[in-house]
Write a protein that holds these residues in place. Structure first.
Motif, PDB file in Angstrom:
ATOM      1  N   HIS A 220      -4.901   6.878  -3.007  1.00 13.99           N
ATOM      2  CA  HIS A 220      -6.003   6.019  -2.551  1.00 13.99           C
ATOM      3  C   HIS A 220      -7.295   6.780  -2.834  1.00 13.99           C
ATOM      4  O   HIS A 220      -7.550   7.815  -2.207  1.00 13.99           O
ATOM      5  CB  HIS A 220      -5.894   5.714  -1.062  1.00 13.99           C
ATOM      6  CG  HIS A 220      -4.576   5.139  -0.645  1.00 13.99           C
ATOM      7  ND1 HIS A 220      -4.172   5.073   0.660  1.00 13.99           N
ATOM      8  CD2 HIS A 220      -3.568   4.594  -1.370  1.00 13.99           C
ATOM      9  CE1 HIS A 220      -2.962   4.518   0.731  1.00 13.99           C
ATOM     10  NE2 HIS A 220      -2.585   4.225  -0.497  1.00 13.99           N
TER      11      HIS A 220
ATOM     12  N   ARG B 157      -4.904   9.777   0.557  1.00 12.09           N
ATOM     13  CA  ARG B 157      -4.341   8.683   1.360  1.00 12.09           C
ATOM     14  C   ARG B 157      -5.457   8.077   2.195  1.00 12.09           C
ATOM     15  O   ARG B 157      -5.338   7.888   3.403  1.00 12.09           O
ATOM     16  CB  ARG B 157      -3.202   9.179   2.250  1.00 12.09           C
ATOM     17  CG  ARG B 157      -2.016   9.779   1.553  1.00 12.09           C
ATOM     18  CD  ARG B 157      -1.272   8.849   0.646  1.00 12.09           C
ATOM     19  NE  ARG B 157      -0.715   7.684   1.306  1.00 12.09           N
ATOM     20  CZ  ARG B 157       0.052   6.787   0.691  1.00 12.09           C
ATOM     21  NH1 ARG B 157       0.347   6.938  -0.588  1.00 12.09           N
ATOM     22  NH2 ARG B 157       0.513   5.748   1.334  1.00 12.09           N
TER      23      ARG B 157
ATOM     24  N   LEU C  92      -6.789   5.125   2.732  1.00 11.84           N
ATOM     25  CA  LEU C  92      -6.612   3.906   3.513  1.00 11.84           C
ATOM     26  C   LEU C  92      -5.724   4.116   4.735  1.00 11.84           C
ATOM     27  O   LEU C  92      -5.640   3.250   5.595  1.00 11.84           O
ATOM     28  CB  LEU C  92      -6.031   2.788   2.642  1.00 11.84           C
ATOM     29  CG  LEU C  92      -6.940   2.308   1.520  1.00 11.84           C
ATOM     30  CD1 LEU C  92      -6.277   1.183   0.735  1.00 11.84           C
ATOM     31  CD2 LEU C  92      -8.279   1.835   2.037  1.00 11.84           C
TER      32      LEU C  92
ATOM     33  N   LEU D   5       0.825  -1.212   0.000  1.00  7.58           N
ATOM     34  CA  LEU D   5       0.000   0.000   0.000  1.00  7.58           C
ATOM     35  C   LEU D   5       0.858   1.260   0.000  1.00  7.58           C
ATOM     36  O   LEU D   5       0.501   2.265  -0.603  1.00  7.58           O
ATOM     37  CB  LEU D   5      -0.918   0.006   1.222  1.00  7.58           C
ATOM     38  CG  LEU D   5      -2.286  -0.666   1.061  1.00  7.58           C
ATOM     39  CD1 LEU D   5      -3.086  -0.552   2.338  1.00  7.58           C
ATOM     40  CD2 LEU D   5      -3.059  -0.087  -0.107  1.00  7.58           C
TER      41      LEU D   5
END
Length: 512
Positions: A389, A503, A505, A383
């Protein structure tokens, strides 16, 4: 009588010339030496039948075939024509004076016809480099090889045509392709366009940023929200391939045998979408006879992983190094091969197993803790390598039924190209660096400088979201790209805030 012909072996995306020596002497039996694999050892039966069915004779004497250099393993059936031509010349059925001027490759059918081979383009490039006058190969591969200027390429359908050519009883038609015309005439021909997408303006904005800086992106949203539709249209807003990129991409597809007979060049950026059941080797490349994997076939384009958590964890983890280094190295005991793997990774996923976590209208039916468990299938290190994201929400009826025209890919692509031009100028002394996503940590520190207020904003975000050092660099890279799209020399607060917004997540409580 001893005769030499020339073929080629492909390692990675480069070729090595192989000398095939055939000696016919009194005795019996057929010997083939020089580290041939099973397919080459079986060539005797294909050659024997092909020669008989084309009114030639297979010598009933001792035939020794040596493939030099003898310490390199030779693989595949593409040497059939090379060996058969040498056998005909050594047995006096074919004139051998001109053989040394040509590279000859092709798989024989039992009737003497020729089947296509893999790697025709790198073989042609190496043949020209070594000063061969021409390349004789199956007709299906002729256009692919003919993009190499300065090398006469002859596509043939049967071994009879080859024998007639060297005996002077027949002429072969040279395949000619104007490389630049072929390239420029096929640029910009996309099957899909962003104008097909209704609504989702914030998602289009995220993909524009990703395209402008070469950033990896993950789309998170419920089923039917348009994640796959958006991802498939990403290549249409990327800058067109340069001629150098086109040739490099074509070499990879040539080695993998993925080019159609009508194709000479890959002129649009690849879009590869492997199924989630794919194996580690199929994804990154390798095998007993190393072949490029999906990540290399997507070189200079987009690798789309739909339903990311459904992929095997081992397959995802093995991508971490190629994504960072933009190259795959396949190592074996006696050799190693390199495949380029400079890709934009685009992944999509549902937010939970049922798909409706954080849905504006529907209830999530997953038990407590299931969302976090589902997300944990994707490792933190992977990730961290994904810059953006993006949450994708369903499109409402009013937007779906609206007659308002959406922005076309060509308009978005113009802005992306302008941003890329700024980056190319910025990295002018580094020819292998052409996008913000490729900056090293040292370059990020020197190029992505922010004000004291920006430092405070980023510090608060880091503390609240628990971001890693790599995520810190990613935010700075994305903010630099946003500034480039805005034509700003400096990274401003709004650029930094938008980069932090992508961002999702990392946000505390997102999966609760």
């Amino acid at each position: 009588m001893l005769v030499k012909t020339y073929g080629s072996a492909v390692f990675g995306i480069e070729a090595i010339t192989i000398t095939v020596e055939v000696n016919i002497a009194p005795g019996t039996k057929y010997f083939i030496v020089g580290l041939p694999d099973v397919a080459i050892k079986e060539s005797y039966f294909r050659i024997d039948s092909a020669l008989r069915n084309c009114s030639f004779k297979m010598p009933r004497q001792q035939v020794v075939v040596n493939m030099a250099p003898a310490d390199i393993k030779k693989e595949g059936s593409a040497y059939d024509l090379t060996i058969a031509t040498a056998v005909l010349a050594a047995s006096g059925q074919l004139e051998s004076e001109q053989l040394e001027k040509y590279v000859i490759m092709g798989e024989l059918s039992l009737d003497g016809g020729l089947q296509p081979i893999k790697g025709a383009l790198p073989i042609a490039i190496q043949a020209r480099r070594e000063g061969f006058a021409g390349f004789i190969l199956p007709k299906q591969n002729a256009r692919e090889a003919a993009i190499v200027n300065g090398l006469a390429v002859y596509g043939v359908e049967t071994i009879k045509e080859v024998a007639g050519f060297f005996n002077g009883t027949a002429q072969l038609e040279q395949t000619v392709v104007n490389t630049r015309d072929e390239f420029y005439n096929s640029l910009g021909s996309y099957d899909s366009d962003f104008s097909d997408v209704r609504g989702q303006e914030n998602i289009k904005r995220a993909l524009e940023i990703a395209a402008a800086g070469g950033h990896n992106v993950i789309l998170i949203g419920p089923p039917g929200a348009g994640k796959t539709m958006l991802a498939k249209r990403l290549p249409s807003i990327l800058p067109p391939l340069s001629l150098h990129e086109s040739l490099e991409t074509t070499k990879i597809h040539s080695v993998a045998g993925k080019l159609a007979a009508s194709d000479a060049l890959v002129t649009i950026r690849p879009f590869r979408s492997p199924h989630h059941t794919i194996s580690d080797v199929a994804l990154v490349g390798g095998g007993s006879n190393p072949q490029p994997g999906e990540i290399s076939l997507a070189h200079n384009g987009v690798l789309f992983l739909d339903e990311l958590p459904e992929f095997k964890r081992s397959a995802l983890e093995v991508m971490r190094q190629p994504l960072e280094e933009r190259r795959v190295t396949i190592s074996r005991a006696k050799f190693s091969v390199d495949y380029p793997a400079s890709v934009m990774l685009v992944a999509s996923m549902n937010p939970c197993p049922c798909g409706f976590h954080n849905h504006p209208d529907r209830e999530c039916s997953c038990p407590p803790g299931m969302v976090q468990k589902y997300l944990s299938k994707i490792s933190g290190p992977l990730l961290d390598r994904i810059d953006l994201h993006v949450e994708v929400t369903p499109v409402n009826f009013a937007e779906l039924s609206s007659d308002r025209l959406s922005e076309e890919s060509a308009q978005i692509r113009e802005r992306v190209i302008k941003a890329r031009d700024i980056q190319i100028e910025r990295f002018g002394n580094k020819p292998d660096l052409h996008a913000n996503a490729q900056m090293s940590p040292q370059m990020v520190r020197s190029i992505c400088k922010i004000s004291e207020a920006g430092q405070n904003l980023l510090k608060k975000a880091m503390e609240k979201l628990g971001l890693s050092a790599r995520a810190y660099d990613r935010i700075l890279k994305v903010s630099r790209t946003i500034a480039d799209l805005a034509g700003s020399e400096d990274i401003k607060m709004e650029h930094l805030a938008e980069a932090i917004h992508f961002r999702s997540l990392d946000r505390e409580g997102w999966a609760s």
